[in-house]
Design a protein around this motif. Structure first.
Motif, PDB file in Angstrom:
ATOM      1  N   ASP A 226       0.805  -1.222   0.000  1.00  0.00           N
ATOM      2  CA  ASP A 226       0.000   0.000   0.000  1.00  0.00           C
ATOM      3  C   ASP A 226       0.840   1.274   0.000  1.00  0.00           C
ATOM      4  N   LYS A 227       2.085   1.173   0.391  1.00  0.00           N
ATOM      5  CA  LYS A 227       2.929   2.365   0.500  1.00  0.00           C
ATOM      6  C   LYS A 227       3.841   2.533  -0.715  1.00  0.00           C
ATOM      7  N   TRP A 228       3.466   1.974  -1.861  1.00  0.00           N
ATOM      8  CA  TRP A 228       4.321   2.023  -3.047  1.00  0.00           C
ATOM      9  C   TRP A 228       4.530   3.454  -3.543  1.00  0.00           C
ATOM     10  N   ALA A 229       3.501   4.281  -3.507  1.00  0.00           N
ATOM     11  CA  ALA A 229       3.636   5.655  -3.991  1.00  0.00           C
ATOM     12  C   ALA A 229       4.583   6.446  -3.079  1.00  0.00           C
ATOM     13  N   GLN A 230       4.454   6.237  -1.767  1.00  0.00           N
ATOM     14  CA  GLN A 230       5.343   6.914  -0.833  1.00  0.00           C
ATOM     15  C   GLN A 230       6.781   6.441  -1.027  1.00  0.00           C
ATOM     16  N   ALA A 231       6.968   5.157  -1.311  1.00  0.00           N
ATOM     17  CA  ALA A 231       8.313   4.620  -1.526  1.00  0.00           C
ATOM     18  C   ALA A 231       8.961   5.269  -2.745  1.00  0.00           C
ATOM     19  N   LEU A 232       8.213   5.413  -3.840  1.00  0.00           N
ATOM     20  CA  LEU A 232       8.764   6.069  -5.023  1.00  0.00           C
ATOM     21  C   LEU A 232       9.068   7.536  -4.743  1.00  0.00           C
ATOM     22  N   LEU A 233       8.205   8.192  -3.979  1.00  0.00           N
ATOM     23  CA  LEU A 233       8.428   9.589  -3.625  1.00  0.00           C
ATOM     24  C   LEU A 233       9.674   9.740  -2.765  1.00  0.00           C
ATOM     25  N   ILE A 234       9.847   8.870  -1.785  1.00  0.00           N
ATOM     26  CA  ILE A 234      11.037   8.920  -0.924  1.00  0.00           C
ATOM     27  C   ILE A 234      12.291   8.648  -1.746  1.00  0.00           C
ATOM     28  N   LEU A 235      12.233   7.658  -2.639  1.00  0.00           N
ATOM     29  CA  LEU A 235      13.379   7.372  -3.503  1.00  0.00           C
ATOM     30  C   LEU A 235      13.755   8.596  -4.321  1.00  0.00           C
ATOM     31  N   SER A 236      12.763   9.260  -4.879  1.00  0.00           N
ATOM     32  CA  SER A 236      13.025  10.470  -5.660  1.00  0.00           C
ATOM     33  C   SER A 236      13.569  11.586  -4.778  1.00  0.00           C
ATOM     34  N   ALA A 237      12.995  11.723  -3.599  1.00  0.00           N
ATOM     35  CA  ALA A 237      13.420  12.782  -2.684  1.00  0.00           C
ATOM     36  C   ALA A 237      14.853  12.569  -2.210  1.00  0.00           C
ATOM     37  N   VAL A 238      15.290  11.324  -2.124  1.00  0.00           N
ATOM     38  CA  VAL A 238      16.669  11.037  -1.715  1.00  0.00           C
ATOM     39  C   VAL A 238      17.614  11.151  -2.910  1.00  0.00           C
ATOM     40  N   TRP A 239      17.174  10.697  -4.070  1.00  0.00           N
ATOM     41  CA  TRP A 239      18.052  10.635  -5.238  1.00  0.00           C
ATOM     42  C   TRP A 239      18.378  12.014  -5.793  1.00  0.00           C
ATOM     43  N   VAL A 240      17.422  12.922  -5.807  1.00  0.00           N
ATOM     44  CA  VAL A 240      17.661  14.258  -6.366  1.00  0.00           C
ATOM     45  C   VAL A 240      18.746  15.003  -5.578  1.00  0.00           C
ATOM     46  N   PRO A 241      18.740  15.016  -4.253  1.00  0.00           N
ATOM     47  CA  PRO A 241      19.850  15.669  -3.541  1.00  0.00           C
ATOM     48  C   PRO A 241      21.202  14.990  -3.795  1.00  0.00           C
ATOM     49  N   VAL A 242      21.207  13.674  -3.961  1.00  0.00           N
ATOM     50  CA  VAL A 242      22.462  12.982  -4.274  1.00  0.00           C
ATOM     51  C   VAL A 242      23.018  13.483  -5.608  1.00  0.00           C
ATOM     52  N   LEU A 243      22.158  13.611  -6.602  1.00  0.00           N
ATOM     53  CA  LEU A 243      22.586  14.145  -7.894  1.00  0.00           C
ATOM     54  C   LEU A 243      23.081  15.578  -7.756  1.00  0.00           C
ATOM     55  N   PHE A 244      22.377  16.379  -6.967  1.00  0.00           N
ATOM     56  CA  PHE A 244      22.768  17.772  -6.775  1.00  0.00           C
ATOM     57  C   PHE A 244      24.131  17.870  -6.100  1.00  0.00           C
ATOM     58  N   VAL A 245      24.363  17.077  -5.064  1.00  0.00           N
ATOM     59  CA  VAL A 245      25.651  17.085  -4.373  1.00  0.00           C
ATOM     60  C   VAL A 245      26.765  16.636  -5.330  1.00  0.00           C
ATOM     61  N   GLY A 246      26.484  15.615  -6.155  1.00  0.00           N
ATOM     62  CA  GLY A 246      27.468  15.185  -7.144  1.00  0.00           C
ATOM     63  C   GLY A 246      27.787  16.276  -8.135  1.00  0.00           C
ATOM     64  N   TRP A 247      26.766  17.019  -8.551  1.00  0.00           N
ATOM     65  CA  TRP A 247      26.978  18.116  -9.490  1.00  0.00           C
ATOM     66  C   TRP A 247      27.822  19.216  -8.847  1.00  0.00           C
ATOM     67  N   ILE A 248      27.510  19.558  -7.598  1.00  0.00           N
ATOM     68  CA  ILE A 248      28.289  20.582  -6.885  1.00  0.00           C
ATOM     69  C   ILE A 248      29.736  20.123  -6.718  1.00  0.00           C
ATOM     70  N   ALA A 249      29.920  18.853  -6.339  1.00  0.00           N
ATOM     71  CA  ALA A 249      31.282  18.324  -6.130  1.00  0.00           C
ATOM     72  C   ALA A 249      32.077  18.332  -7.427  1.00  0.00           C
ATOM     73  N   SER A 250      31.419  18.138  -8.558  1.00  0.00           N
ATOM     74  CA  SER A 250      32.144  18.123  -9.833  1.00  0.00           C
ATOM     75  C   SER A 250      32.628  19.514 -10.233  1.00  0.00           C
ATOM     76  N   ARG A 251      32.090  20.543  -9.615  1.00  0.00           N
ATOM     77  CA  ARG A 251      32.481  21.916  -9.940  1.00  0.00           C
ATOM     78  C   ARG A 251      33.804  22.315  -9.281  1.00  0.00           C
ATOM     79  N   PHE A 252      34.270  21.546  -8.313  1.00  0.00           N
ATOM     80  CA  PHE A 252      35.502  21.887  -7.597  1.00  0.00           C
ATOM     81  C   PHE A 252      36.656  21.040  -8.025  1.00  0.00           C
TER      82      PHE A 252
END
Length: 115
Positions: free
Chosen positions: A89-115
């Motif tokens: 029943d919590k499949w939609a929340q699981a996808l939302l949490i995965l997205s919410a965690v993955w986007v900051p990881v991508l952002f941090v990787g992008w910031i780290a690549s700038r240095f």
């Protein structure tokens, strides 16, 4: 074209693009010279400057992300069904949490690549 042909084409392009990204990344790291050469000419490999190789690498990276988005869109039904199977029943929340965690990881990787 039917969905299976699109999946095959997308998968084949992902394979070729990823292989090119890896090979070019390794060349940039280990084979293509850095810094100025004698006479002030920019370093080159196969007649192409290091800066141009890096531009090609960046373009291939953008293409890879676009292909991944297309691949996920083509397989969205599978993603939803698998999420329902694993998270019930919590499949939609699981996808939302995965997205919410993955986007900051991508952002941090992008910031780290700038240095």
């Amino acid at each position: 074209m039917d969905k299976n042909r699109w999946l095959y084409l997308t998968g084949a392009l992902l394979y070729v693009d990823f292989t090119a990204l890896v090979i070019l990344g390794l060349l940039l790291k280990f084979a293509i010279p850095t810094g100025p050469r004698a006479g002030g000419s920019p370093p080159s490999f196969l007649g192409v400057t290091r800066h141009s190789w890096a531009d090609i690498h960046g373009t291939l990276g953008i293409l890879f992300v676009a292909l991944v988005v297309i691949h996920i869109a083509l397989n969205w039904t599978w993603v939803v069904n698998s999420s329902k199977r694993y998270f019930q029943d919590k499949w939609a929340q699981a996808l939302l949490i995965l997205s919410a965690v993955w986007v900051p990881v991508l952002f941090v990787g992008w910031i780290a690549s700038r240095f």
